[in-house]
Scaffold this active site. Structure first.
Site, PDB file in Angstrom:
ATOM      1  CE  LYS A  31      -0.824   5.103   4.907  1.00 44.74           C
ATOM      2  NZ  LYS A  31      -2.202   4.971   5.434  1.00 44.74           N
TER       3      LYS A  31
ATOM      4  CD  GLU B  35      -3.171  -1.614   7.028  1.00 44.58           C
ATOM      5  OE1 GLU B  35      -4.225  -1.578   7.705  1.00 44.58           O
ATOM      6  OE2 GLU B  35      -2.603  -0.598   6.581  1.00 44.58           O
TER       7      GLU B  35
ATOM      8  CD  GLU C 248      -7.005   2.308   3.333  1.00 40.49           C
ATOM      9  OE1 GLU C 248      -6.515   1.372   2.649  1.00 40.49           O
ATOM     10  OE2 GLU C 248      -6.681   2.497   4.528  1.00 40.49           O
TER      11      GLU C 248
ATOM     12  CG  HIS D 165      -7.223   0.341   9.793  1.00 42.98           C
ATOM     13  ND1 HIS D 165      -7.154   0.708  11.128  1.00 42.98           N
ATOM     14  CD2 HIS D 165      -6.270   1.059   9.156  1.00 42.98           C
ATOM     15  CE1 HIS D 165      -6.204   1.610  11.276  1.00 42.98           C
ATOM     16  NE2 HIS D 165      -5.641   1.845  10.107  1.00 42.98           N
TER      17      HIS D 165
ATOM     18  CE  LYS E  95      -3.070   1.051   3.414  1.00 43.62           C
ATOM     19  NZ  LYS E  95      -4.241   0.568   4.152  1.00 43.62           N
TER      20      LYS E  95
ATOM     21  CG  ASN F 265      -4.320   8.165   5.510  1.00 49.94           C
ATOM     22  OD1 ASN F 265      -3.453   7.785   4.706  1.00 49.94           O
ATOM     23  ND2 ASN F 265      -4.689   7.443   6.555  1.00 49.94           N
TER      24      ASN F 265
ATOM     25  CG  ASP G 299      -4.810   5.098   3.088  1.00 49.00           C
ATOM     26  OD1 ASP G 299      -5.698   5.983   3.064  1.00 49.00           O
ATOM     27  OD2 ASP G 299      -4.523   4.465   4.120  1.00 49.00           O
TER      28      ASP G 299
HETATM   29 MG   LIG Z   1      -5.787   3.826   5.805  1.00 49.77          MG
END
Ligand SMILES: [Mg+2]
Length: 370
Positions: A174, A327, A229, A305, A172, A205, A203
């Protein structure tokens, strides 16, 4: 068996390379405020939440566990987990001040400790108590190579190492940094380095506005990402529904949702594709199960998560048919009696009785801030 005593703890475990960041959070330690529930049978159950290790807030959670919920548990049979969950969840002086947030995290830690006790009393790992199968394949995807504060070269080399040396087939990354072009450049660089067969999750956030998400997340399809995500603010059901209708990349979310009814709203609106409940954000395993059942009934995969660093969720994934992807982040690995173990990119079914939540003695002595 009766509950005789509750003993809170607050573990603060250092994160990778001394500090990580995504688009919204930065932290140096992962917090696990939790509780040991002692019994007259000599068995102890452990449960904890997951936080950014803010000591003053973690103390509020520990205090809620001990002084708000604690008196309701003393003398009770810990095996009656669901009945105790109802009793605690519906205790009006507590829900009056918080049906989410600190009171909910405290209840989650207690519920997990009760399930840990139940599995220990049965002499079974939790997944077996819940009817799971060791033959099930639970794939791990690793988040620890893709932090937003890693320079591009570090992120690419970390992800390559996770794939080539540690056997993962999914990572994953960010996104949601100050520059959308830089976000896309980073995803493109990792895709190029890993090749077409590796799965890449992204992701944001909760960072983007709806138009930003339409524009930037809409371009992620070029890099064949598995999901985006939390593209926009956590609670915005209607915004996610509109985004889901607009872009081709599936949407994942749930780590910031506190209640099963909130998940119901996202699922019924068509605003989520990969459902990501977290037993330490919800009120424990009991409420996680409600969400997993709801997702399963809507043909949606559950990819939890891991606020617990997968210690509990590995059990839930071996047990629930909606879960086959989980994850992994290693921050509690050195502090648990039975740390989650991954081989060739798949979780190995734990064999020790319990929910995987027993901290080591060293953890309770060295990183306990209670
Ligand atoms: Mg997340």
């Amino acid at each position: 068996m009766k509950i005789t005593r509750l003993e809170p703890f607050i573990l603060h475990a250092p994160v990778t390379r001394g500090g990580i960041a995504d688009s919204t959070h930065s932290l140096t330690h992962w917090g696990a405020p939790g509780v040991a529930i002692h019994t007259d049978a000599g068995l102890t159950g452990y449960g904890f939440s997951g936080t950014h290790a803010h000591l003053a807030t973690d103390r509020l959670i520990a205090d809620c566990i001990l002084n708000s919920y604690g008196p309701l548990l003393l003398g009770e049979d810990p095996g009656e987990v669901r009945a105790l969950w109802e009793k605690l969840h519906k205790h009006s002086p507590i829900y009056w001040v918080g049906r989410s947030g600190i009171t909910h995290l405290a209840l989650g830690a207690i519920d997990i400790a009760l399930w840990d006790l139940k599995a220990k009393e049965a002499g079974l790992p939790l997944w077996k108590l819940l009817g799971g199968s060791a033959a099930k394949r639970v794939e791990a995807y690793n988040t620890d190579g893709g932090w937003l504060n890693w320079p591009l070269e570090t992120m690419v080399s970390d992800c390559k190492r996770l794939i080539e040396e540690e056997g993962y087939r999914a990572v994953k990354l960010k996104v949601g940094g100050p520059s959308p072009n830089e976000d896309l450049k980073r995803v493109e660089a990792v895709r190029r380095a890993l090749g077409p067969s590796i799965r890449i999750m992204t992701d944001a956030n909760g960072r983007w506005s709806l138009p930003q998400a339409i524009q930037t997340a809409g371009r992620l399809v070029d890099f064949d990402v598995t999901w985006i995500e939390e593209p926009i603010y956590f609670d915005d059901v209607e915004g996610h529904r509109r985004l889901a209708e607009t872009i081709r990349t599936p949407i994942a979310l749930g780590e910031q949702l506190y209640t099963a009814s909130h998940f119901r709203d996202f699922i019924h609106a068509g605003a989520v594709h990969y459902v990501q409940p977290d037993a330490v954000r919800l009120a424990g395993i009991t409420e996680f199960w409600q969400v997993a059942e709801m997702a399963y009934g809507s043909s949606l995969p559950v990819a939890p998560h891991v606020g617990d660093m997968a210690q509990v969720h590995q059990h839930l994934c071996f047990a629930h048919p909606a879960c086959s992807l989980l994850e992994y982040i290693p921050w509690l690995r050195d502090w648990m009696e039975h740390p989650a173990h991954i081989e060739d990119g798949y979780y190995v079914a734990p064999e020790a009785p319990g929910a995987g939540t027993t901290p080591t003695r060293r953890a309770l002595e060295e990183i306990n801030r209670i």
